[in-house]
Structure formats: structure tokens, C-alpha cells
Enzyme design. Sequence first.
Site, PDB file in Angstrom:
ATOM      1  N   SER A  78       0.851  -1.200   0.000  1.00  0.00           N
ATOM      2  CA  SER A  78       0.000   0.000   0.000  1.00  0.00           C
ATOM      3  C   SER A  78       0.880   1.241   0.000  1.00  0.00           C
ATOM      4  CB  SER A  78      -0.878   0.009   1.255  1.00  0.00           C
ATOM      5  OG  SER A  78      -1.418   1.305   1.439  1.00  0.00           O
ATOM      6  N   HIS A  90      -1.456  -1.499  -3.971  1.00  0.00           N
ATOM      7  CA  HIS A  90      -2.725  -1.138  -3.333  1.00  0.00           C
ATOM      8  C   HIS A  90      -2.750   0.368  -3.163  1.00  0.00           C
ATOM      9  CE1 HIS A  90      -6.256  -1.967  -0.749  1.00  0.00           C
ATOM     10  NE2 HIS A  90      -5.790  -1.041   0.053  1.00  0.00           N
ATOM     11  N   ASP A 118      -4.869   3.543  -1.755  1.00  0.00           N
ATOM     12  CA  ASP A 118      -5.964   3.914  -0.830  1.00  0.00           C
ATOM     13  C   ASP A 118      -6.499   5.295  -1.157  1.00  0.00           C
ATOM     14  OD1 ASP A 118      -4.036   2.229   1.547  1.00  0.00           O
ATOM     15  OD2 ASP A 118      -6.088   1.674   1.011  1.00  0.00           O
ATOM     16  N   MET A 136      -9.122   8.133  -0.044  1.00  0.00           N
ATOM     17  CA  MET A 136      -9.871   8.522   1.154  1.00  0.00           C
ATOM     18  C   MET A 136     -10.480   9.911   0.969  1.00  0.00           C
ATOM     19  SD  MET A 136      -7.251   7.272   4.110  1.00  0.00           S
ATOM     20  CE  MET A 136      -6.500   5.645   4.058  1.00  0.00           C
ATOM     21  N   HIS A 164      -8.607   0.992  -3.613  1.00  0.00           N
ATOM     22  CA  HIS A 164      -9.517   0.820  -2.477  1.00  0.00           C
ATOM     23  C   HIS A 164     -10.209   2.155  -2.203  1.00  0.00           C
ATOM     24  CE1 HIS A 164      -9.646   0.018   2.189  1.00  0.00           C
ATOM     25  NE2 HIS A 164     -10.853   0.105   1.660  1.00  0.00           N
ATOM     26  N   MET A 194     -12.349   4.449  -0.169  1.00  0.00           N
ATOM     27  CA  MET A 194     -12.926   4.689   1.154  1.00  0.00           C
ATOM     28  C   MET A 194     -13.694   6.007   1.069  1.00  0.00           C
ATOM     29  SD  MET A 194      -9.670   3.389   3.345  1.00  0.00           S
ATOM     30  CE  MET A 194      -8.610   3.420   1.900  1.00  0.00           C
ATOM     31  N   MET A 211     -11.275  -5.822   6.128  1.00  0.00           N
ATOM     32  CA  MET A 211     -10.370  -4.875   6.776  1.00  0.00           C
ATOM     33  C   MET A 211      -9.925  -5.420   8.124  1.00  0.00           C
ATOM     34  SD  MET A 211      -9.814  -2.382   4.754  1.00  0.00           S
ATOM     35  CE  MET A 211      -8.915  -1.342   5.907  1.00  0.00           C
ATOM     36  N   ASP A 249      -6.245  -6.296   4.939  1.00  0.00           N
ATOM     37  CA  ASP A 249      -5.677  -4.959   4.769  1.00  0.00           C
ATOM     38  C   ASP A 249      -5.640  -4.228   6.112  1.00  0.00           C
ATOM     39  OD1 ASP A 249      -6.838  -2.031   2.860  1.00  0.00           O
ATOM     40  OD2 ASP A 249      -4.968  -2.463   3.901  1.00  0.00           O
TER      41      ASP A 249
HETATM   42  C1  DX5 Z   1      -6.046   1.842   5.826  1.00  0.00           C
HETATM   43  C2  DX5 Z   1      -5.720   1.384   4.423  1.00  0.00           C
HETATM   44  C3  DX5 Z   1      -4.677   0.312   4.408  1.00  0.00           C
HETATM   45  C4  DX5 Z   1      -3.362   0.769   5.016  1.00  0.00           C
HETATM   46  C5  DX5 Z   1      -2.562  -0.439   5.418  1.00  0.00           C
HETATM   47  O1  DX5 Z   1      -7.220   2.595   5.791  1.00  0.00           O
HETATM   48  O2  DX5 Z   1      -6.856   0.883   3.788  1.00  0.00           O
HETATM   49  O3  DX5 Z   1      -4.447  -0.120   3.062  1.00  0.00           O
HETATM   50  O4  DX5 Z   1      -2.658   1.528   4.070  1.00  0.00           O
HETATM   51  O5  DX5 Z   1      -1.437   0.030   6.022  1.00  0.00           O
HETATM   52  P1  DX5 Z   1      -0.558  -0.831   7.030  1.00  0.00           P
HETATM   53  O6  DX5 Z   1      -0.163  -2.069   6.256  1.00  0.00           O
HETATM   54  O7  DX5 Z   1       0.582   0.101   7.312  1.00  0.00           O
HETATM   55  O8  DX5 Z   1      -1.386  -1.156   8.226  1.00  0.00           O
HETATM   56 ZN    ZN Z   2      -6.535  -0.160   1.810  1.00  0.00          ZN
END
Ligand code: DX5
Ligand code: ZN
Length: 215
Positions: free
Chosen positions: A9, A34, A36, A38, A67, A69, A138, A176
Site C-alpha cells: 500500500s 494497493h 488507498d 480517502m 480501495h 474509502m 479490513m 488490509d
Molecule cells: C487503511 C488502508 C490500508 C493501510 C494499510 O485505511 O486501507 O491499506 O494503508 O497500512 P498498514 O499495512 O501500514 O497497516
Molecule cells: Zn486499503
Amino acid sequence: MKEPVLAPSILASDHAQLAESLQTIHSEGLQWVHIDIMDGHFVPNLTFGAQTVAALRKNSDLFFDVHLMLDNPHEYVESFANAGSNLISIHVEPDYPIADTLKQIRELGCKCGIVFNPGTETKAVEPYLKFVDLVLAMTVQPGFGGQSFQHEVLHKISELHAIRSQQSLSFRIEVDGGVDMQTLPLCSEAGADTFVAGTAFFRAEDKQTLISLVS
Ligand code: DX5
Ligand code: ZN
């Protein structure tokens, strides 16, 4: 059994050098990244937009596991598909036309995934399992990298694994959040085959040790 995949990620990488972070992933012999996305509403954080994904797409052949969010992902799937996403996963918690959005993601030429948070029961995603390429359980509350793995999610991974076998479905099971050298094997034993790792990958001295757990 799906071919196991490690998906670093980039949330945990240097945001001033995202293209270089993708190059690092590639040079370690991995295929997935990956990403993210947000919105500051569904989660209390803001990250990248479709324009950033499109810029990264120009310089990378990696599989973009995007992903979303977002409170309203149905309003953004087209822009992220057009930006070059390969897979777009959307959360089950917000109130929007989920089934239609999963269908739209596929019609846009991307694979689709459904995501549920640690506090959401597996039954919430059951209606969609026949229509997705991936289910993301998650293992932290979404919003930030570097959080601690929530072990109580392991039973939900086992539930998904059992449902997948019983119904002869073929979705990937992705985890994740807090996935590292210690927790990745637990997820694998429970039935996960797709592992997102941000901190554990980008902070690792020797990335191949983590990668070796998945190959
Ligand atoms: C959190 C993200 C994850 C995060 C994982 O909201 O969806 O993908 O980046 O990060 P680590 O592996 O550092 O917990
Ligand atoms: Zn994620």
C-alpha cells in the site's frame, strides 16, 4: 486456491515520490500495488484523487488495486476506472446502490471488490459474493496506515473461506491493515490469499523476507 499476492500500500510510502515507490514494488518482483483513496468523510483522512492514479498509470504496468474509502463511491468509479485502475473495491457500509456500482465497475472494464470493516459482520457482504472478484476484510479500522492488526477479524476470513468453498465461488480474499511478518501467516491459515502491506513493506530493511511468506 488463488495464486497468493502481496499488494504493497503506497499510503505508507513517501508521498513526494510515489512513482519511485511503484518502481520499488516492481523491482522487488511484485505485480500488485494497493492504492488507498480517502475522502475525509467515510474515513477521517484524505489521500489521492483520480488524477494522481492517472499520472502513476502512465509510468507503471503494475496491477492497480484501488480501495475506495468514500461515502459515495458510485459517483467516482468511472473516473478511477478511466484513470487506469485494474480493480476497484467499494465499502458495504455507506448507503448507495452497491450492486449497481459493482456491475458498473465491471462494465467499465475493471475487476470489482467489496470491502467490510472490522465491526461489520460477514453477512453484510454475502448478497454480493456471487458478483465480485475480491472480498476485502479490513483488519484495521480504515483511515490510517501503521495501526495494530485486529485478530478478531480472523474468524470472518475463515467464514469467507468456508462460503467460497461451499458455494464454489472464486473471489479473492484480501486482508488490509496491520499485515506483517507475524499476522500474515495467521491470515493465510484462515484462508486469505491477497495481502495488503503498507508499513510492513515500505519500512522493511529486507522486503524479500516478507515477500517470501507469500510466494
Ligand atoms: C487503511 C488502508 C490500508 C493501510 C494499510 O485505511 O486501507 O491499506 O494503508 O497500512 P498498514 O499495512 O501500514 O497497516
Ligand atoms: Zn486499503
